[in-house]
Design a protein around this motif. Structure first.
Motif, mmCIF file in Angstrom:
data_model
loop_
_atom_site.group_PDB
_atom_site.id
_atom_site.type_symbol
_atom_site.label_atom_id
_atom_site.label_comp_id
_atom_site.label_asym_id
_atom_site.label_seq_id
_atom_site.Cartn_x
_atom_site.Cartn_y
_atom_site.Cartn_z
ATOM 1 N N HIS A 48 0.822 -1.210 0.000
ATOM 2 C CA HIS A 48 0.000 0.000 0.000
ATOM 3 C C HIS A 48 0.864 1.271 0.000
ATOM 4 C CE1 HIS A 48 0.388 -0.639 4.411
ATOM 5 N NE2 HIS A 48 0.209 0.671 4.535
ATOM 6 N N GLY A 49 1.923 1.240 -0.811
ATOM 7 C CA GLY A 49 2.772 2.413 -0.981
ATOM 8 C C GLY A 49 3.814 2.620 0.100
ATOM 9 N N THR A 50 3.927 1.701 1.043
ATOM 10 C CA THR A 50 4.927 1.827 2.099
ATOM 11 C C THR A 50 5.994 0.742 1.939
ATOM 12 O OG1 THR A 50 5.271 2.150 4.482
ATOM 13 C CG2 THR A 50 3.721 0.438 3.854
ATOM 14 N N TYR A 51 7.205 1.109 2.238
ATOM 15 C CA TYR A 51 8.359 0.225 2.108
ATOM 16 C C TYR A 51 8.254 -0.947 3.077
ATOM 17 C CZ TYR A 51 13.319 -1.120 2.454
ATOM 18 O OH TYR A 51 14.507 -1.809 2.468
ATOM 19 N N ILE A 52 8.537 -2.152 2.573
ATOM 20 C CA ILE A 52 8.537 -3.337 3.432
ATOM 21 C C ILE A 52 9.933 -3.936 3.546
ATOM 22 C CG2 ILE A 52 7.654 -5.698 3.721
ATOM 23 C CD1 ILE A 52 5.575 -3.460 4.321
ATOM 24 N N ILE A 53 10.601 -4.175 2.412
ATOM 25 C CA ILE A 53 11.932 -4.792 2.447
ATOM 26 C C ILE A 53 12.676 -4.430 1.168
ATOM 27 C CG2 ILE A 53 11.308 -7.013 1.359
ATOM 28 C CD1 ILE A 53 13.336 -7.034 4.521
ATOM 29 N N GLY A 54 13.991 -4.275 1.283
ATOM 30 C CA GLY A 54 14.813 -3.961 0.119
ATOM 31 C C GLY A 54 16.087 -4.784 0.146
ATOM 32 N N PHE A 55 16.721 -4.866 -1.016
ATOM 33 C CA PHE A 55 17.910 -5.695 -1.178
ATOM 34 C C PHE A 55 18.975 -4.938 -1.960
ATOM 35 C CE2 PHE A 55 14.126 -8.244 -0.976
ATOM 36 C CZ PHE A 55 14.444 -9.247 -0.085
ATOM 37 N N SER A 56 20.224 -5.232 -1.650
ATOM 38 C CA SER A 56 21.332 -4.704 -2.443
ATOM 39 C C SER A 56 22.456 -5.730 -2.400
ATOM 40 C CB SER A 56 21.792 -3.344 -1.914
ATOM 41 O OG SER A 56 22.232 -3.452 -0.585
ATOM 42 N N ILE A 57 23.432 -5.525 -3.265
ATOM 43 C CA ILE A 57 24.518 -6.497 -3.340
ATOM 44 C C ILE A 57 25.856 -5.839 -3.054
ATOM 45 C CG2 ILE A 57 23.310 -8.019 -4.941
ATOM 46 C CD1 ILE A 57 25.082 -6.835 -7.166
ATOM 47 N N ALA A 58 26.744 -6.636 -2.492
ATOM 48 C CA ALA A 58 28.119 -6.231 -2.249
ATOM 49 C C ALA A 58 28.989 -7.443 -2.576
ATOM 50 C CB ALA A 58 28.303 -5.798 -0.798
ATOM 51 N N LYS A 59 30.259 -7.245 -2.540
ATOM 52 C CA LYS A 59 31.186 -8.298 -2.931
ATOM 53 C C LYS A 59 30.989 -9.582 -2.113
ATOM 54 C CE LYS A 59 36.068 -9.180 -3.719
ATOM 55 N NZ LYS A 59 37.415 -8.605 -3.731
ATOM 56 N N HIS A 60 30.813 -9.444 -0.808
ATOM 57 C CA HIS A 60 30.761 -10.619 0.059
ATOM 58 C C HIS A 60 29.373 -10.954 0.608
ATOM 59 C CE1 HIS A 60 35.080 -10.938 -0.030
ATOM 60 N NE2 HIS A 60 35.180 -9.658 0.292
ATOM 61 N N HIS A 61 28.385 -10.133 0.297
ATOM 62 C CA HIS A 61 27.066 -10.378 0.874
ATOM 63 C C HIS A 61 25.932 -9.725 0.081
ATOM 64 C CE1 HIS A 61 28.205 -6.442 2.592
ATOM 65 N NE2 HIS A 61 26.905 -6.197 2.483
ATOM 66 N N MET A 62 24.741 -10.202 0.381
ATOM 67 C CA MET A 62 23.509 -9.545 -0.047
ATOM 68 C C MET A 62 23.015 -8.796 1.180
ATOM 69 S SD MET A 62 19.765 -11.194 -0.973
ATOM 70 C CE MET A 62 20.451 -12.333 -2.136
ATOM 71 N N ALA A 63 22.742 -7.532 1.025
ATOM 72 C CA ALA A 63 22.210 -6.751 2.133
ATOM 73 C C ALA A 63 20.689 -6.779 2.067
ATOM 74 C CB ALA A 63 22.724 -5.318 2.071
ATOM 75 N N VAL A 64 20.078 -7.045 3.206
ATOM 76 C CA VAL A 64 18.624 -7.062 3.327
ATOM 77 C C VAL A 64 18.267 -5.961 4.311
ATOM 78 C CG1 VAL A 64 16.627 -8.421 4.034
ATOM 79 C CG2 VAL A 64 18.535 -9.536 2.847
ATOM 80 N N ALA A 65 17.400 -5.054 3.870
ATOM 81 C CA ALA A 65 17.098 -3.862 4.665
ATOM 82 C C ALA A 65 15.619 -3.820 5.064
ATOM 83 C CB ALA A 65 17.478 -2.618 3.875
ATOM 84 N N PRO A 66 15.325 -4.183 6.313
ATOM 85 C CA PRO A 66 13.947 -4.128 6.801
ATOM 86 C C PRO A 66 13.607 -2.844 7.571
ATOM 87 C CG PRO A 66 15.243 -5.385 8.332
ATOM 88 C CD PRO A 66 16.183 -4.929 7.237
ATOM 89 N N GLU A 67 14.409 -1.812 7.422
ATOM 90 C CA GLU A 67 14.330 -0.586 8.212
ATOM 91 C C GLU A 67 14.796 -0.883 9.642
ATOM 92 O OE1 GLU A 67 11.299 2.723 7.313
ATOM 93 O OE2 GLU A 67 10.168 0.867 7.057
#
Length: 123
Positions: A48-67
């Motif tokens: 409903h237009g609000t952030y729930i979870i995001g992802f990004s990549i780095a050399k050694h890991h996947m970053a998961v951002a739940p706020e």
């Protein structure tokens, strides 16, 4: 997966690309009501237009951002699982199995916690 196709194609390492695709597909299948989108050059899911979870990549890991609220809620679980984390993201190392149960808890928490949220980010 169409929303994330271009993002995933840009991941050079084939194992990282496969893992990212696996995680994004899993989120879509497990939480079909969430809206997939790319913002700030990163795949994320909203409700409903609000952030729930995001992802990004780095050399050694996947970053998961739940706020930050998601990190605080699950900091003990994150630490017990042996993941590095900051106040905004959890580092899921590429060389370890991915903890889908932890991801599921973070997403479910954010969906419930932000059910009445009318802004993209928590205030």
């Amino acid at each position: 997966m169409d929303t994330f196709e271009e993002f995933v194609k840009q991941i050079d390492n084939p194992e990282h690309r496969e893992r990212m695709e696996e995680v994004l597909v899993w989120v879509q299948e497990t939480f079909p009501a969430l809206t997939p989108k790319i913002a700030w050059n990163q795949p994320m899911f909203t409700d409903h237009g609000t952030y729930i979870i995001g992802f990004s990549i780095a050399k050694h890991h996947m970053a998961v951002a739940p706020e930050q609220a998601g990190i605080l809620q699950f900091s003990d679980d994150i630490a017990k699982a042996g993941y590095d984390y900051t106040k905004e993201l959890v580092r899921f190392r590429w060389d370890r199995p991915f903890d889908f149960s932890l991801l599921e808890k973070m997403i479910a928490f954010n969906i419930e916690d932000k059910a009445e949220c009318s802004t993209f980010w928590r205030k």
